[in-house]
Structure formats: structure tokens, C-alpha cells
Design a protein around this motif. Sequence first.
Motif, PDB file in Angstrom:
ATOM      1  N   MET A  83       0.859  -1.161   0.104  1.00 29.78           N
ATOM      2  CA  MET A  83       0.067   0.133   0.112  1.00 29.78           C
ATOM      3  C   MET A  83       0.950   1.212   0.033  1.00 29.78           C
ATOM      4  SD  MET A  83      -3.068   1.099   2.569  1.00 29.78           S
ATOM      5  CE  MET A  83      -3.958   2.716   2.512  1.00 29.78           C
ATOM      6  N   THR A  84       0.496   2.220  -0.671  1.00 29.04           N
ATOM      7  CA  THR A  84       1.301   3.473  -0.891  1.00 29.04           C
ATOM      8  C   THR A  84       1.225   4.285   0.458  1.00 29.04           C
ATOM      9  OG1 THR A  84       0.866   3.530  -3.168  1.00 29.04           O
ATOM     10  CG2 THR A  84       1.671   5.479  -2.244  1.00 29.04           C
ATOM     11  N   ASP A  85       2.225   4.843   0.864  1.00 29.81           N
ATOM     12  CA  ASP A  85       2.389   5.582   1.982  1.00 29.81           C
ATOM     13  C   ASP A  85       1.525   7.003   1.620  1.00 29.81           C
ATOM     14  OD1 ASP A  85       2.804   7.350   4.144  1.00 29.81           O
ATOM     15  OD2 ASP A  85       4.942   7.479   3.822  1.00 29.81           O
ATOM     16  N   PRO A  86       0.358   7.244   2.592  1.00 31.89           N
ATOM     17  CA  PRO A  86      -0.414   8.210   2.693  1.00 31.89           C
ATOM     18  C   PRO A  86       0.318   9.593   2.771  1.00 31.89           C
ATOM     19  CG  PRO A  86      -1.514   6.619   3.948  1.00 31.89           C
ATOM     20  CD  PRO A  86      -0.241   5.976   3.740  1.00 31.89           C
ATOM     21  N   GLY A  87       1.195   9.483   3.706  1.00 31.65           N
ATOM     22  CA  GLY A  87       2.012  10.717   3.685  1.00 31.65           C
ATOM     23  C   GLY A  87       2.788  11.205   2.486  1.00 31.65           C
ATOM     24  N   LEU A  88       3.229  10.199   1.856  1.00 35.33           N
ATOM     25  CA  LEU A  88       3.997  10.399   0.402  1.00 35.33           C
ATOM     26  C   LEU A  88       3.153  11.140  -0.455  1.00 35.33           C
ATOM     27  CD1 LEU A  88       6.026  10.481  -1.532  1.00 35.33           C
ATOM     28  CD2 LEU A  88       5.679   7.947  -1.951  1.00 35.33           C
ATOM     29  N   VAL A  89       1.748  10.480  -0.443  1.00 39.69           N
ATOM     30  CA  VAL A  89       0.584  10.969  -1.474  1.00 39.69           C
ATOM     31  C   VAL A  89       0.324  12.579  -0.962  1.00 39.69           C
ATOM     32  CG1 VAL A  89      -1.779  10.905  -2.221  1.00 39.69           C
ATOM     33  CG2 VAL A  89      -0.505   8.851  -1.830  1.00 39.69           C
ATOM     34  N   GLN A  90       0.470  12.661   0.092  1.00 38.01           N
ATOM     35  CA  GLN A  90      -0.189  14.150   0.743  1.00 38.01           C
ATOM     36  C   GLN A  90       1.105  15.069   0.276  1.00 38.01           C
ATOM     37  OE1 GLN A  90      -3.047  15.346   1.758  1.00 38.01           O
ATOM     38  NE2 GLN A  90      -1.780  17.450   1.931  1.00 38.01           N
ATOM     39  N   ARG A  91       2.471  14.576   0.442  1.00 35.78           N
ATOM     40  CA  ARG A  91       3.293  15.651   0.231  1.00 35.78           C
ATOM     41  C   ARG A  91       3.449  15.906  -1.367  1.00 35.78           C
ATOM     42  NH1 ARG A  91       8.713  12.847   2.115  1.00 35.78           N
ATOM     43  NH2 ARG A  91       9.905  14.744   0.927  1.00 35.78           N
ATOM     44  N   LEU A  92       2.917  15.063  -2.118  1.00 35.37           N
ATOM     45  CA  LEU A  92       3.238  15.167  -3.596  1.00 35.37           C
ATOM     46  C   LEU A  92       1.879  16.192  -3.957  1.00 35.37           C
ATOM     47  CD1 LEU A  92       3.986  11.778  -4.993  1.00 35.37           C
ATOM     48  CD2 LEU A  92       5.524  13.751  -4.922  1.00 35.37           C
ATOM     49  N   ARG A  93       0.750  15.955  -3.321  1.00 29.47           N
ATOM     50  CA  ARG A  93      -0.316  16.578  -3.658  1.00 29.47           C
ATOM     51  C   ARG A  93      -0.374  18.048  -3.257  1.00 29.47           C
ATOM     52  NH1 ARG A  93      -3.981  13.441  -1.064  1.00 29.47           N
ATOM     53  NH2 ARG A  93      -4.829  12.541  -3.327  1.00 29.47           N
ATOM     54  N   ALA A  94       0.538  18.388  -2.014  1.00 24.83           N
ATOM     55  CA  ALA A  94       0.768  19.461  -1.615  1.00 24.83           C
ATOM     56  C   ALA A  94       1.678  20.383  -2.340  1.00 24.83           C
ATOM     57  CB  ALA A  94       1.541  19.604  -0.111  1.00 24.83           C
ATOM     58  N   ALA A  95       2.743  19.632  -3.125  1.00 25.47           N
ATOM     59  CA  ALA A  95       3.591  20.310  -4.129  1.00 25.47           C
ATOM     60  C   ALA A  95       2.675  20.507  -5.498  1.00 25.47           C
ATOM     61  CB  ALA A  95       4.718  19.235  -4.343  1.00 25.47           C
ATOM     62  N   GLY A  96       1.605  20.195  -5.798  1.00 23.50           N
ATOM     63  CA  GLY A  96       0.787  20.756  -6.948  1.00 23.50           C
ATOM     64  C   GLY A  96       0.737  19.331  -7.844  1.00 23.50           C
ATOM     65  N   CYS A  97       1.107  18.131  -7.370  1.00 23.78           N
ATOM     66  CA  CYS A  97       0.890  16.817  -8.234  1.00 23.78           C
ATOM     67  C   CYS A  97      -0.754  16.500  -8.409  1.00 23.78           C
ATOM     68  CB  CYS A  97       1.831  15.934  -7.796  1.00 23.78           C
ATOM     69  SG  CYS A  97       3.737  16.238  -7.767  1.00 23.78           S
ATOM     70  N   VAL A  98      -0.977  16.715  -9.370  1.00 24.46           N
ATOM     71  CA  VAL A  98      -2.439  16.513  -9.770  1.00 24.46           C
ATOM     72  C   VAL A  98      -2.862  14.933  -9.562  1.00 24.46           C
ATOM     73  CG1 VAL A  98      -4.305  16.683 -11.310  1.00 24.46           C
ATOM     74  CG2 VAL A  98      -2.702  18.420 -11.336  1.00 24.46           C
ATOM     75  N   PHE A  99      -2.069  14.065 -10.059  1.00 25.95           N
ATOM     76  CA  PHE A  99      -1.968  12.770  -9.669  1.00 25.95           C
ATOM     77  C   PHE A  99      -1.355  12.308  -8.908  1.00 25.95           C
ATOM     78  CE2 PHE A  99      -2.892  13.788 -14.345  1.00 25.95           C
ATOM     79  CZ  PHE A  99      -4.160  13.615 -14.361  1.00 25.95           C
ATOM     80  N   ALA A 100      -1.416  12.711  -7.793  1.00 26.15           N
ATOM     81  CA  ALA A 100      -0.575  12.354  -6.507  1.00 26.15           C
ATOM     82  C   ALA A 100      -0.440  10.783  -6.454  1.00 26.15           C
ATOM     83  CB  ALA A 100      -0.720  13.089  -5.391  1.00 26.15           C
ATOM     84  N   GLU A 101      -1.435  10.293  -6.329  1.00 26.15           N
ATOM     85  CA  GLU A 101      -1.664   8.912  -5.750  1.00 26.15           C
ATOM     86  C   GLU A 101      -0.965   7.920  -6.866  1.00 26.15           C
ATOM     87  OE1 GLU A 101      -4.122  10.981  -5.975  1.00 26.15           O
ATOM     88  OE2 GLU A 101      -5.348  10.829  -4.344  1.00 26.15           O
ATOM     89  N   ASP A 102      -1.161   8.101  -8.035  1.00 26.83           N
ATOM     90  CA  ASP A 102      -0.300   7.494  -9.302  1.00 26.83           C
ATOM     91  C   ASP A 102       1.104   7.841  -9.298  1.00 26.83           C
ATOM     92  OD1 ASP A 102      -3.001   6.745  -9.998  1.00 26.83           O
ATOM     93  OD2 ASP A 102      -2.956   7.917 -11.687  1.00 26.83           O
ATOM     94  N   GLU A 103       1.527   9.132  -8.868  1.00 24.59           N
ATOM     95  CA  GLU A 103       2.918   9.382  -9.187  1.00 24.59           C
ATOM     96  C   GLU A 103       3.709   8.626  -7.684  1.00 24.59           C
ATOM     97  OE1 GLU A 103       3.958  13.189  -9.538  1.00 24.59           O
ATOM     98  OE2 GLU A 103       2.705  13.387 -11.230  1.00 24.59           O
ATOM     99  N   ALA A 104       3.016   8.636  -6.604  1.00 25.98           N
ATOM    100  CA  ALA A 104       3.305   7.923  -5.187  1.00 25.98           C
ATOM    101  C   ALA A 104       3.788   6.553  -5.617  1.00 25.98           C
ATOM    102  CB  ALA A 104       2.645   8.219  -4.059  1.00 25.98           C
ATOM    103  N   ALA A 105       2.746   5.955  -6.113  1.00 25.41           N
ATOM    104  CA  ALA A 105       2.917   4.480  -6.448  1.00 25.41           C
ATOM    105  C   ALA A 105       4.107   4.202  -7.659  1.00 25.41           C
ATOM    106  CB  ALA A 105       1.553   3.968  -6.942  1.00 25.41           C
ATOM    107  N   LEU A 106       4.223   5.117  -8.366  1.00 26.41           N
ATOM    108  CA  LEU A 106       5.476   4.705  -9.427  1.00 26.41           C
ATOM    109  C   LEU A 106       6.782   4.987  -8.596  1.00 26.41           C
ATOM    110  CD1 LEU A 106       3.954   6.794 -12.566  1.00 26.41           C
ATOM    111  CD2 LEU A 106       4.652   4.160 -12.354  1.00 26.41           C
TER     112      LEU A 106
END
Length: 269
Positions: A1-24
Motif C-alpha cells: 500500500m502506498t504511504d498516505p504521507g507520500l501522497v499528501q506531500r506530492l499533492r501539496a507540491a501541486g502534483c495532480v495525480f499524486a496517488e499514481d505518482e506516489a505508486a510509481l
Amino acid sequence: MTDPGLVQRLRAAGCVFAEDEAALLSAEASGAELELLVRRRAAGEPLETVLGWVEVDGLRLVVGRGCFVPRQRTVLLARLAIEARPHLLVEVCCGVAPIAALVARALPGAELHAADLDPVPLTSARLNLAGRGSVHEGDLTAPLPTSLRGRVDVLVANAPYVPTAEIAHMPPEARLHEPTVALDGGVDGLDLHRRLAREAPAWLRPGGVLLIETSRRQAPATAAACAAAGLVPAIVRDDGIDATAVRAVSDFDRLTPDPGPPHFRSITP
């Protein structure tokens, strides 16, 4: 499972597809290495150069840091090139050589050459061609072996076509992290298109094809540059991938007595 904290960091940085990017990113690295990748991405570097690869038409291509990232719309050029069934293909302004690599996959017997003025992406280009083609450093056709003159079946280029004044309005990922030389097409964006159209006839065999990526708005001017060089152009549009190209034939009069005016071809996905 992808780390929710990682998703949140990417989303805060403006990454629209934060969940997908975190998984990659998580699939690519872990621990301190993953943290470094996340910091690079959060700082605005393109996801593809952070990962070190991009997938184009099902083919994974190496994309190093500081390289122009191939866009999905460039698949139109590759499909047009493959459609021509070339024995000899040259990709100029090649960057990481996505078109030559796709042609190598489809036509393993083709002779392939790729050239670019910028030495940085040529490291990736050599990896992407994996010994299936020759890579040359230099401006447009200048570094090509003279033995190719008059023999090329397909000369293809995703040459820069962004007008200089419009670069400032591009997304930061491109404007700040991709080389300006891969973006800047001059005042109207067509400097390289005009130069390439002038150079192409000396390299193409009779009936050979020049393929240039362009925009819907600029396509008529790109086609006009090809016509002025003695080629017979057609505008090709694929709405499915928002892609436009000009396909221009050399010595068309040897193939048909009346080529007629430039025409428009639409590809339906």
C-alpha cells in the motif's frame, strides 16, 4: 500500500495525480533513495526524469535528467514513419530518440540514424537504440555521414516549434527543467522547420518522406516551408492524441503527373 504521507506531500507540491505518482516512485525506490526522488519531484522536476523513464506507445524509454521528455503526441510521427516501411530512417532533433526506437521495434531490419545538437540526451538515445542504430552529435543534418545523401527513405523530426515569447508561459516542468534548445523555435516557432525543409531534399531519395511534428495553428506555415523547398506536403491530424504533423514527399512529380495542392488527412483513433 502506498504511504498516505507520500501522497499528501506530492499533492501539496501541486502534483495532480499524486496517488499514481506516489505508486510509481515507491515502485522505483525505497528508503533514502525514495526520499531523494520525492524531493526532486516536489521541487518540480518532471516525473519522467525523476523516474528515469517514460512509456511511449508501450515502449519504455530512458530519459535522463536534463532531457526533453517525449510527449505522447509524437507517436503520430512514429506511426507515419512505420507506415512508410523505410529501409533507411534518420531522426534529427532526436533528443532521446523515441521515434527511431519505436521504428526499431516495428521494423528491426531498418537502418537507423539519430542526431541532436545537445549531447546530454544522446546518452539516453544510445541506450534506447541499444545498438540498433547510429547516434550523431550535431546540428540538424550536419553530423550525418555523407554516404546517406540521396538515400534516406524517411527523415523525421520533432524539432522545436514553440515561439520564443511563449516559452515563458509553458508549465514550469518544461520551462525550468527541459533544455531551452529543445523548445525554442524562434519568433514564430518555425525556424527549424524552414531549415529542415531546405536541407531535406539533398538527403531524401526520390519519393522519400520528410515528417515534421507541428501544431494545428502552425501546420499551414510548416507545409508552406516544405512546398517552398520543392517537397509536396500534406497535413496529418490525429485528434485522439492531439497531434499534428506535416508529411512532405520528395520528387513527387516522379510518382504522379499531378500532385495537386496540399491536402489534409485526419486519423480517427
